[in-house]
Design an enzyme around this catalytic site. Structure first.
Site, PDB file in Angstrom:
ATOM      1  N   ASP A 121       0.818  -1.218   0.000  1.00  0.00           N
ATOM      2  CA  ASP A 121       0.000   0.000   0.000  1.00  0.00           C
ATOM      3  C   ASP A 121       0.846   1.259   0.000  1.00  0.00           C
ATOM      4  O   ASP A 121       0.476   2.262  -0.606  1.00  0.00           O
ATOM      5  CB  ASP A 121      -0.976  -0.018   1.189  1.00  0.00           C
ATOM      6  N   ASP A 168       1.730 -10.801   3.359  1.00  0.00           N
ATOM      7  CA  ASP A 168       0.809 -10.715   4.500  1.00  0.00           C
ATOM      8  C   ASP A 168      -0.660 -10.752   4.082  1.00  0.00           C
ATOM      9  O   ASP A 168      -1.533 -10.933   4.926  1.00  0.00           O
ATOM     10  CB  ASP A 168       1.044  -9.417   5.292  1.00  0.00           C
ATOM     11  N   MET A 210       4.795 -14.121   9.826  1.00  0.00           N
ATOM     12  CA  MET A 210       4.730 -12.690   9.555  1.00  0.00           C
ATOM     13  C   MET A 210       3.284 -12.199   9.562  1.00  0.00           C
ATOM     14  O   MET A 210       2.349 -12.976   9.406  1.00  0.00           O
ATOM     15  CB  MET A 210       5.411 -12.372   8.236  1.00  0.00           C
ATOM     16  N   ARG A 212       2.360  -8.098  10.623  1.00  0.00           N
ATOM     17  CA  ARG A 212       2.414  -7.046  11.648  1.00  0.00           C
ATOM     18  C   ARG A 212       1.037  -6.490  11.982  1.00  0.00           C
ATOM     19  O   ARG A 212       0.738  -6.213  13.128  1.00  0.00           O
ATOM     20  CB  ARG A 212       3.325  -5.905  11.180  1.00  0.00           C
ATOM     21  N   SER A 507      -8.784 -33.653 -11.518  1.00  0.00           N
ATOM     22  CA  SER A 507      -9.151 -33.301 -12.892  1.00  0.00           C
ATOM     23  C   SER A 507      -9.950 -32.006 -12.973  1.00  0.00           C
ATOM     24  O   SER A 507     -10.016 -31.381 -14.033  1.00  0.00           O
ATOM     25  CB  SER A 507      -9.967 -34.430 -13.528  1.00  0.00           C
ATOM     26  N   HIS A 638       0.594 -40.550 -11.921  1.00  0.00           N
ATOM     27  CA  HIS A 638      -0.113 -40.317 -10.668  1.00  0.00           C
ATOM     28  C   HIS A 638       0.642 -39.429  -9.686  1.00  0.00           C
ATOM     29  O   HIS A 638       0.102 -39.079  -8.629  1.00  0.00           O
ATOM     30  CB  HIS A 638      -0.452 -41.657 -10.006  1.00  0.00           C
ATOM     31  N   ARG A 712     -17.388 -36.799 -19.513  1.00  0.00           N
ATOM     32  CA  ARG A 712     -17.266 -36.513 -18.079  1.00  0.00           C
ATOM     33  C   ARG A 712     -16.677 -35.125 -17.834  1.00  0.00           C
ATOM     34  O   ARG A 712     -15.749 -34.958 -17.050  1.00  0.00           O
ATOM     35  CB  ARG A 712     -16.415 -37.589 -17.409  1.00  0.00           C
TER      36      ARG A 712
END
Length: 768
Positions: A121, A168, A210, A212, A507, A638, A712
């Site tokens: 920020d 954070d 972490m 703050r 999947s 796999h 499917r």
């Protein structure tokens, strides 16, 4: 490859004549390089000049070689690198008017009026101040004779787009900031590693992470590893917390646990504003277990690429009157938010975009961490169906503990519907699921067997154990199983109970949900393997790797894995391809290899085409690339199912199962009449899935028309819109549907509420 008809071509969004600078500022975060790479390649793709600003704002103030034009090749091999390769630095000079004046002069000299800032920020606020002062700074430069009036007119407006890089996750307006997921991975790796020590020695571990001003990392890692106690700045504990914590730890030990985990955010405080440090927590734990050693650990800890592309699109659409944006991801959607609205909320301590997610995390943690008196109002059975998926065990643990908290008696069914028919059913208690969160696979056992041919025996077991509700956690077979049970309700009253399915499959092919438990772990495994494979060729020039992924007919793993790993192509069933496409891809890769590109990566979904197999593609690339590059192939198999589940899958599984159990409780109460449960309406058999930004309960009967049962897969899949990004970042000239790009939104302080629309039961639920 085939493109959808509604694509808008980039001729309508040209960047010709524009110059974009990208910089990273403040602390570094993993994923920044992916964002930088995406900005550079997307910018070049649309015809803009793109510049690196090395060493953050300090490089902008110092100018010279710190501001260099970027090329396509200069961002190669960046994806797997941590930190930020263009450097980042705290800059006192930029905080002064004189420093910003120098920075403006340096940018004007390069013709740069578009700035993409990756930082926190403070960095983004500095960028906005720079934008607001820009016209005045240019006037001063004209007055000092450093630039002329023509340059001041030509470069009269500065455009800013921000992306938040902070492990954070302490910024308003986005579900997750760049670097947060990697930080969670590091924390969970530490916790998983200490589990083995606990098998030999009874031990309490205090883990400081972490944060703050934001307890996100502490809270979500506590959920993901099943911590006994968590301390965060947003929730100062009541006076006397020390004694309560000791009681909780002792109660856990009395039930046979050999391990206690306490997670402390670095900014944790008590009700009086006094810091609660890991040392204080260690002293309290030492008093509790006087003969035991207490160990304190300190953990420093595909989204960045998508955000980088969105940042360039936002810059191309800005005007002189456009405010500074921050690009964020909410659910599966890119959004643009006014930068200063977000910053203002952060500085006021209000984070409305994340507050509901945070409260939901907190409520879920409390449900799972603090044991309630057991009762047996209703009997609820939980089972796994289909292939194993990382995160299944976290979901089962959550379901069992939330179910007990809701007053139910919980039953575990082993080996899916097959085990159900054989009576492999046992009561499962609170302590039985301790330590399940970090376990991979399915501890209950899971099979693909469908219930139809065993329906009479399943009904008999339902009657024998007086099962009042079912929670099925699994993949496509789980959906088919719920549908078969639903169809048999007319014959068996025992099946007239609430049923809910939670999708869990690597999947990610279940209709009704954009994401499934296990898919994130599989993507991590694919990306890590691709990174290692590419690194194995670090001393070899001009090599192309052909990699086959799982997924059945669903191309999710190949597509999103390819985007995350920087693939040159990904072949999938949903986007038909032919020999001409293959030849075009080989020629494209050959041209790239003739420049400075050293390695190529091609992914193929296992069922993408029955004729163009992985071997065929490997042989084609090998033959056509002779003299330019050689080929290697790898079938991941796999191993993609992963070992320990990722933090996302642990957290997702935990929260979605908790929400499913709360729905079951609601339905049980609604359907209990005259001493029994009877539920036979459509909305008493649902699938709970994540759709865009919402968690949605959808009756399974409504999913039939949205499903391709032969292959499917769902008829519509959101991630297909991401595929052009992979091609663009691989230097293909293609089209992209900009109608799906982020839209401007404003910060909304209202609390999300549940709603009912078009047969959907919608609950807003933050996923991360």
């Amino acid at each position: 490859m085939a493109q959808t008809d509604n694509k808008k071509f980039f001729e309508n969004l040209t960047g010709a004549g524009k110059a974009i600078a990208v910089l990273t500022s403040g602390g570094d975060a993993q994923g920044m390089n992916a964002a930088v790479r995406a900005v550079v390649r997307m910018g070049i793709y649309v015809g803009a000049k793109v510049y690196f600003v090395h060493e953050g704002y300090q490089g902008m103030v110092d100018g010279g070689d710190n501001i260099k034009e970027a090329t396509w090749e200069s961002v190669s091999s960046m994806l797997q690198m941590g930190g930020t390769v263009i450097g980042s630095a705290r800059c006192k000079d930029f905080r002064t008017h004189e420093g910003r004046l120098k920075a403006a002069h340096n940018l004007v000299q390069k013709g740069i009026t578009n700035l993409c800032v990756v930082g926190g920020d403070g960095s983004l606020t500095g960028a906005n101040l720079f934008r607001e002062e820009w016209s005045g700074l240019l006037a001063e430069l004209v007055q000092q004779g450093l630039i002329d009036e023509e340059a001041a007119q030509k470069y009269s407006a500065l455009h800013i787009v921000g992306m938040v890089g902070s492990i954070d996750n302490d910024f308003c307006g986005t579900d997750m900031t760049i670097g947060t997921d990697s930080a969670l991975h590091r924390i969970i790796e530490v916790v998983d590693a200490i589990m083995t020590t606990a098998q030999s020695h009874q031990r309490t571990f205090v883990l400081e992470v972490m944060g703050r001003h934001c307890g996100y990392l502490a809270l979500v890692s506590a959920l993901a590893c099943g911590a006994d106690w968590v301390l965060i700045p947003e929730m100062p504990p009541e006076d006397g917390w020390e004694e309560k914590m000791c009681q909780k730890l002792s109660a856990t030990r009395s039930r046979g646990s050999r391990l206690n985990i306490i997670i402390v955010a670095e900014g944790a405080i008590d009700r009086h504003g006094k810091a609660i440090t890991s040392s204080i927590v260690k002293d309290v734990s030492t008093e509790c277990f006087q003969r035991e050693r207490i160990t304190v650990l300190f953990c420093v800890c595909c989204q960045a690429s998508r955000m980088g592309v969105e940042a360039v699109l936002a810059l191309l659409e800005t005007t002189a009157n456009t405010a500074a944006y921050v690009v964020s991801l909410c659910g599966n959607q890119s959004v643009r938010l006014p930068l200063m609205e977000c910053v203002q909320m952060v500085r006021l301590g209000q984070m409305p975009r994340r507050v509901y997610s945070f409260e939901n995390n907190l409520k879920t943690y409390k449900l799972l961490a603090h044991r309630k008196p057991e009762s047996d109002d209703f009997n609820v059975a939980v089972l796994n169906v289909g292939a194993p998926a990382a995160g299944m065990n976290a979901a089962v643990r959550s379901a069992v503990r939330v179910g007990i908290s809701e007053g139910h008696k919980m039953f575990a069914v082993s080996d899916g519907f097959e085990g159900f028919s054989k009576g492999q059913i046992r009561e499962i208690k609170w302590a039985d699921v301790g330590g399940w969160t970090g376990q991979g696979g399915s501890l209950l056992g899971t099979k693909r067997t469908l219930p139809a041919k065993h329906i009479d025996k399943i009904a008999e077991q339902m009657r024998k154990y007086n099962i009042n509700a079912l929670l099925v956690i699994g993949g496509f077979e789980a959906l088919l199983g719920i549908m078969e049970l639903l169809a048999a309700r007319g014959t068996y009253d025992e099946l007239c109970v609430p049923m809910v399915m939670v999708p869990a499959t690597v999947s990610n092919n279940v209709p009704g949900s954009d994401l499934s438990i296990g898919a994130d772990t599989a993507l991590n495994a694919i990306t890590d393997t691709c990174d290692r494979i590419k690194q194995s060729a670090s001393g070899t020039k001009h090599r192309v790797f052909i990699i086959e992924t799982m997924g059945g007919y669903c191309g999710y793993l190949a597509s999103v894995g390819g985007l995350a790993a920087g693939a040159d192509a990904a072949y999938i069933f949903e986007e038909p391809f032919d020999i001409r496409d293959l030849q075009s891809n080989v020629e494209h890769l050959t041209e790239k290899m003739k420049t400075s590109i050293q390695r190529g990566l091609v992914l193929r979904n296992e069922n993408s085409n029955e004729n163009y197999t992985t071997d065929f593609i490997y042989q084609l690339y090998s033959e056509e690339g002779k003299g330019v590059f050689d080929c290697r192939k790898n079938v991941l198999g796999h191993m993609q199912q992963g070992g320990a589940p990722s933090p996302f899958d642990r957290n997702f599984g935990t929260k979605i199962a908790a929400k499913a159990m709360q729905w079951i409780t609601k339905k049980l109460n609604e359907s209990y009449r005259k001493g029994r449960v009877f539920a036979n309406t459509e909305d008493s058999a649902c699938l709970l899935g994540m759709r865009w930004r919402a968690m949605v309960f959808q009756p399974v009967v409504q999913l039939k028309d949205k499903t391709d049962f032969v292959h499917r897969i769902p008829n519509e899949q959101w991630w297909l819109k991401l595929r052009p990004l992979m091609k663009i970042l691989a230097k293909y000239k293609t089209s992209y549907d900009v109608s799906d790009s982020g839209q401007l939104e404003h910060i909304c302080t209202s609390q999300p509420t549940s709603s009912k629309q078009s047969g959907y039961f919608t609950y807003i639920l933050g996923i991360q």
